[in-house]
Design a protein around this motif. Structure first.
Motif, PDB file in Angstrom:
ATOM      1  N   THR A   9       0.704  -1.240  -0.022  1.00  0.00           N
ATOM      2  CA  THR A   9      -0.050  -0.108   0.086  1.00  0.00           C
ATOM      3  C   THR A   9       0.899   1.207  -0.004  1.00  0.00           C
ATOM      4  O   THR A   9       0.773   2.168  -0.733  1.00  0.00           O
ATOM      5  N   LEU A  12       3.045   1.804  -3.244  1.00  0.00           N
ATOM      6  CA  LEU A  12       2.233   1.954  -4.443  1.00  0.00           C
ATOM      7  C   LEU A  12       1.790   3.479  -4.342  1.00  0.00           C
ATOM      8  O   LEU A  12       1.997   4.149  -5.374  1.00  0.00           O
ATOM      9  N   PHE A  13       1.503   3.915  -3.372  1.00  0.00           N
ATOM     10  CA  PHE A  13       1.305   5.390  -3.200  1.00  0.00           C
ATOM     11  C   PHE A  13       2.545   6.263  -3.492  1.00  0.00           C
ATOM     12  O   PHE A  13       2.425   7.328  -4.208  1.00  0.00           O
ATOM     13  N   LEU A  15       4.843   5.145  -5.371  1.00  0.00           N
ATOM     14  CA  LEU A  15       5.301   5.137  -6.985  1.00  0.00           C
ATOM     15  C   LEU A  15       4.368   6.248  -7.682  1.00  0.00           C
ATOM     16  O   LEU A  15       4.597   6.747  -8.799  1.00  0.00           O
ATOM     17  N   GLY A  16       3.078   6.220  -7.207  1.00  0.00           N
ATOM     18  CA  GLY A  16       2.051   7.143  -7.783  1.00  0.00           C
ATOM     19  C   GLY A  16       2.722   8.581  -7.692  1.00  0.00           C
ATOM     20  O   GLY A  16       2.531   9.560  -8.721  1.00  0.00           O
ATOM     21  N   ALA A  19       5.553   9.021  -9.907  1.00  0.00           N
ATOM     22  CA  ALA A  19       5.148   9.064 -11.494  1.00  0.00           C
ATOM     23  C   ALA A  19       4.870  10.470 -11.864  1.00  0.00           C
ATOM     24  O   ALA A  19       5.151  10.915 -12.868  1.00  0.00           O
ATOM     25  N   LEU A  33      -1.217   7.025 -14.505  1.00  0.00           N
ATOM     26  CA  LEU A  33      -0.216   6.435 -13.467  1.00  0.00           C
ATOM     27  C   LEU A  33      -0.637   7.055 -12.094  1.00  0.00           C
ATOM     28  O   LEU A  33      -0.922   6.041 -11.369  1.00  0.00           O
ATOM     29  N   ASN A  34      -1.050   8.088 -12.074  1.00  0.00           N
ATOM     30  CA  ASN A  34      -1.331   8.689 -10.662  1.00  0.00           C
ATOM     31  C   ASN A  34      -2.654   7.916  -9.966  1.00  0.00           C
ATOM     32  O   ASN A  34      -2.620   7.530  -9.054  1.00  0.00           O
ATOM     33  N   PHE A  37      -2.107   4.145  -9.671  1.00  0.00           N
ATOM     34  CA  PHE A  37      -1.366   3.623  -8.383  1.00  0.00           C
ATOM     35  C   PHE A  37      -2.123   3.869  -7.113  1.00  0.00           C
ATOM     36  O   PHE A  37      -2.351   3.132  -6.257  1.00  0.00           O
ATOM     37  N   LEU A  40      -4.599   1.101  -6.993  1.00  0.00           N
ATOM     38  CA  LEU A  40      -4.011  -0.313  -6.670  1.00  0.00           C
ATOM     39  C   LEU A  40      -3.630  -0.044  -5.027  1.00  0.00           C
ATOM     40  O   LEU A  40      -3.679  -1.168  -4.545  1.00  0.00           O
ATOM     41  N   GLY A  41      -3.126   0.768  -4.762  1.00  0.00           N
ATOM     42  CA  GLY A  41      -2.482   1.055  -3.248  1.00  0.00           C
ATOM     43  C   GLY A  41      -3.754   1.119  -2.252  1.00  0.00           C
ATOM     44  O   GLY A  41      -3.730   0.491  -1.294  1.00  0.00           O
ATOM     45  N   ASN A 113      -1.738  10.997  -4.118  1.00  0.00           N
ATOM     46  CA  ASN A 113      -0.963   9.854  -3.904  1.00  0.00           C
ATOM     47  C   ASN A 113      -0.025  10.005  -2.353  1.00  0.00           C
ATOM     48  O   ASN A 113       0.057   9.483  -1.438  1.00  0.00           O
TER      49      ASN A 113
END
Length: 623
Positions: A9, A12-13, A15-16, A19, A33-34, A37, A40-41, A113
């Motif tokens: 979690t 992924l945040f 990474l968002g 990005a 992508l924002n 991610f 998904l997170g 994110n």
């Protein structure tokens, strides 16, 4: 052992956020992508929270970003709140971010994110340093998100000033706690209970400091100012999730660390909650700006949650296990419910603004025919916030009513009967307010050119709002099965602090209360709705005579636009009765004292930021 989903979690945040920062020259890809991610997170966090509730036991671990991590039932509930709203907001943002194309859209996605990362990190942290760093990161990301609106410089500075004052108070409270225990770890704070005047000082500091984040009266001044100018999906996160972090902080310090040992603490929380509920809905009734109206309803519902928290704290101090469980159940259930229906309403408002580009209710009208899915989702949210059965808002307010009625049986104070009356008045005015909102915005004829040409929003936005509408139904109809899991936090407190077996503290409902089941209510209401249809089916046809085509009588509305009802006309009588209160409204919050300072210069905000940073350093070095 900490679930890999929790680590996923946070990753992924991050990474968002990365990005958005690295792909600023490719805005379309960056925005996808924002949102991706973030989705998904949030899904990973949602599954992790459900696993914790299924296990029914706290989980400990270590994260290099936060240090020690502890997931008890309270943290798991907050993770569930953040993740559920995060899923809907991420879906919604896939399409809604087009509204900000070329106006900071990539920055909004990246900051969203980072915002989610900071909120999850705060509820996971099990040490003072990680907790406070994430708390400060929440403040800064919110400030930057509000500031993405070029016309919101004053509002963002006011938010920054007020929340840094709150942060300074929280830092002092934690410094006192950590100095006495000799450690930054929450485990040491739980074992070393303060007593006497020092404990009361920490309670007051944390209640006021976290209260500035929660936004209850009279600490609510930033809420109706900053929330409306933020992007609507960010407003949903702020109102639905971020303000709950203030309540989370109060619960963590006052109950978890201090043990709610003083009876008057609970009465203070209960009284502030009751006053905030009534005043919040009164201010909302006078609003014509739809987002400001919703912001004031946040003040109202934070007050309702505080009432449940206060009852639970009174139960702890009085050694009343049933009162503890029922009060905290009502508070935590309403915390979850408010996050869902308030996020839904802000996103529904964002959908209306996406087409009409206005927040003025008197320029809407007739949208139910033109935006049917948005209207349906908004109607469910309006019914939920009005506590109408069988939706989720009714269930949690019912538990708070029952806890107040149980408290009256103690016969030790007149506060509980007065609080019952104030909660009832709040509920009645909330129904009145949302009859006005839905009637003016979605019913009748269009009141502007934009309203007459509105159409349904893109599918991603519809999916986000309908998802939350479905959750409102699930939390309402599924209350008999969901409530015991939410009550587990109160049961753990009772079994840990009162030496009472957990099995003896299951929901203290008598037979008359147990019959009040949301599924039964839903079936009954459906049956009542079908009765008129059955009567019409039996008697329609030639018995009613031949039908005549023609224009129905419209009481003049079809011929004179000035005769149509406005948002001001609905509440005119009430506003006349409460004129002295509305005139004194600016004097009821801390923002009025800081308004001139925060509006004329950002220096004060950054000066406070420096003070907070200095307190951080002193705390880390001194402890």
């Amino acid at each position: 052992m900490l679930s890999p989903l929790v680590m996923a979690t946070l990753l992924l945040f991050l990474l968002g956020a990365a990005a958005g920062l690295l792909l600023q020259k490719l805005p379309a890809l960056a925005n996808r992508l924002n949102s991706g991610f973030a989705l998904l997170g949030s899904l990973a966090g949602l599954v992790a929270a459900i696993q914790i509730f299924a296990q029914g036991a706290p989980v400990d671990g270590q994260l290099w970003l936060l240090g020690s991590v502890h997931l008890d039932m309270l943290s798991a509930l907050m993770l569930l709140v953040i993740s559920t709203v995060g899923v809907a907001v991420a879906l919604y943002s896939f399409a809604y971010i087009r509204e900000y194309q070329g106006k900071g859209d990539v920055a909004i996605g990246a900051l969203m994110n980072l915002f989610l990362f900071a909120m999850v990190g705060m509820v996971l942290a099990d040490n003072a340093l990680g907790f406070l760093l994430c708390y400060e990161l929440v403040t800064l990301t919110t400030y930057w998100l509000v500031k993405t609106n070029p016309d919101a410089a004053k509002q963002s500075r006011l938010y920054l000033v007020m929340n840094h004052i709150g942060m300074a108070l929280v830092l002092i409270a934690f410094w006192l706690l950590c100095r006495e225990s000799g450690s930054l770890e929450f485990a040491a704070l739980r074992e070393h209970h303060l007593a006497g005047g020092l404990a009361s000082l920490v309670f007051l500091l944390s209640f006021c400091g976290f209260g500035l984040r929660a936004g209850f009266v009279p600490l609510h001044g930033w809420l109706p100012v900053a929330e409306p100018v933020a992007p609507s999906h960010i407003s949903a996160l702020m109102s639905g999730v971020m303000v709950k972090l203030g309540l989370f902080g109060i619960l963590r310090v006052c109950i978890d660390f201090l043990g709610a040992s003083q009876l008057w603490w609970g009465y203070v929380v209960l009284i502030f909650g009751a006053c905030s509920a009534v005043l919040g809905v009164l201010f909302a009734l006078a609003e014509h700006d739809l987002k400001r109206l919703l912001a004031y309803h946040t003040v109202e519902n934070i007050g309702i949650i505080l009432m449940g928290m206060g009852i639970g704290m009174i139960g702890i101090a009085n050694q009343q296990p049933a009162l503890v469980v029922l009060g905290l159940l009502g508070a935590l259930y309403h915390l979850l419910n408010h996050a869902i229906f308030k996020s839904l309403l802000f996103m529904g408002t964002g959908s209306v603004m996406f087409r009409l580009h206005t927040r003025d209710m008197d320029k809407m009208g007739g949208l139910a025919k033109l935006m049917p899915w948005t209207a349906l989702a908004f109607l469910i949210g309006a019914m939920a916030i009005s506590a109408l059965p069988p939706l989720n808002g009714f269930v949690s307010e019912w538990f708070i009513y029952q806890s107040l009625l149980s408290m009256t049986k103690l016969g030790t104070s007149v506060v509980a009967p007065l609080a019952v009356v104030m909660l009832a008045v709040t509920g009645a005015m909330a129904v009145m307010c949302f009859v006005k909102v839905y009637g003016i915005c979605f019913c009748g004829a269009p009141r502007s050119e934009h309203a007459s040409h509105a159409r349904e929003v893109p599918g991603a936005m519809v999916a986000g709002t309908l998802l939350l509408a479905a959750v409102c139904l699930v939390l309402g109809l599924g209350a008999p099965w969901i409530a015991p899991h939410i009550a587990s936090y109160g049961q753990a407190l009772v079994s840990g602090q009162m030496n009472v077996a957990t099995g003896a503290t299951l929901l203290p409902l008598d037979s008359s209360q147990a019959i009040l089941s949301p599924p039964v209510i839903a079936i009954t209401l459906l049956g009542l709705f079908l009765i008129p249809l059955l009567v019409l089916a039996i008697f329609k046809g030639p018995k009613l005579g031949r039908r005549h085509a023609g224009t129905p009588w419209a009481c003049g509305y079809a011929y004179e636009e000035r005769m149509s009802l406005t948002s001001g006309g609905v509440t005119h009588t009430l506003r006349q009765l409460c004129t002295p209160l509305y005139r004194k409204q600016p004097q009821l919050d801390l923002a009025s004292a800081l308004h001139g300072v925060s509006d004329t210069s950002g220096t004060t905000g950054w000066l406070l930021h420096g003070v907070v940073l200095a307190l951080f350093i002193l705390m880390a070095v001194g402890v």
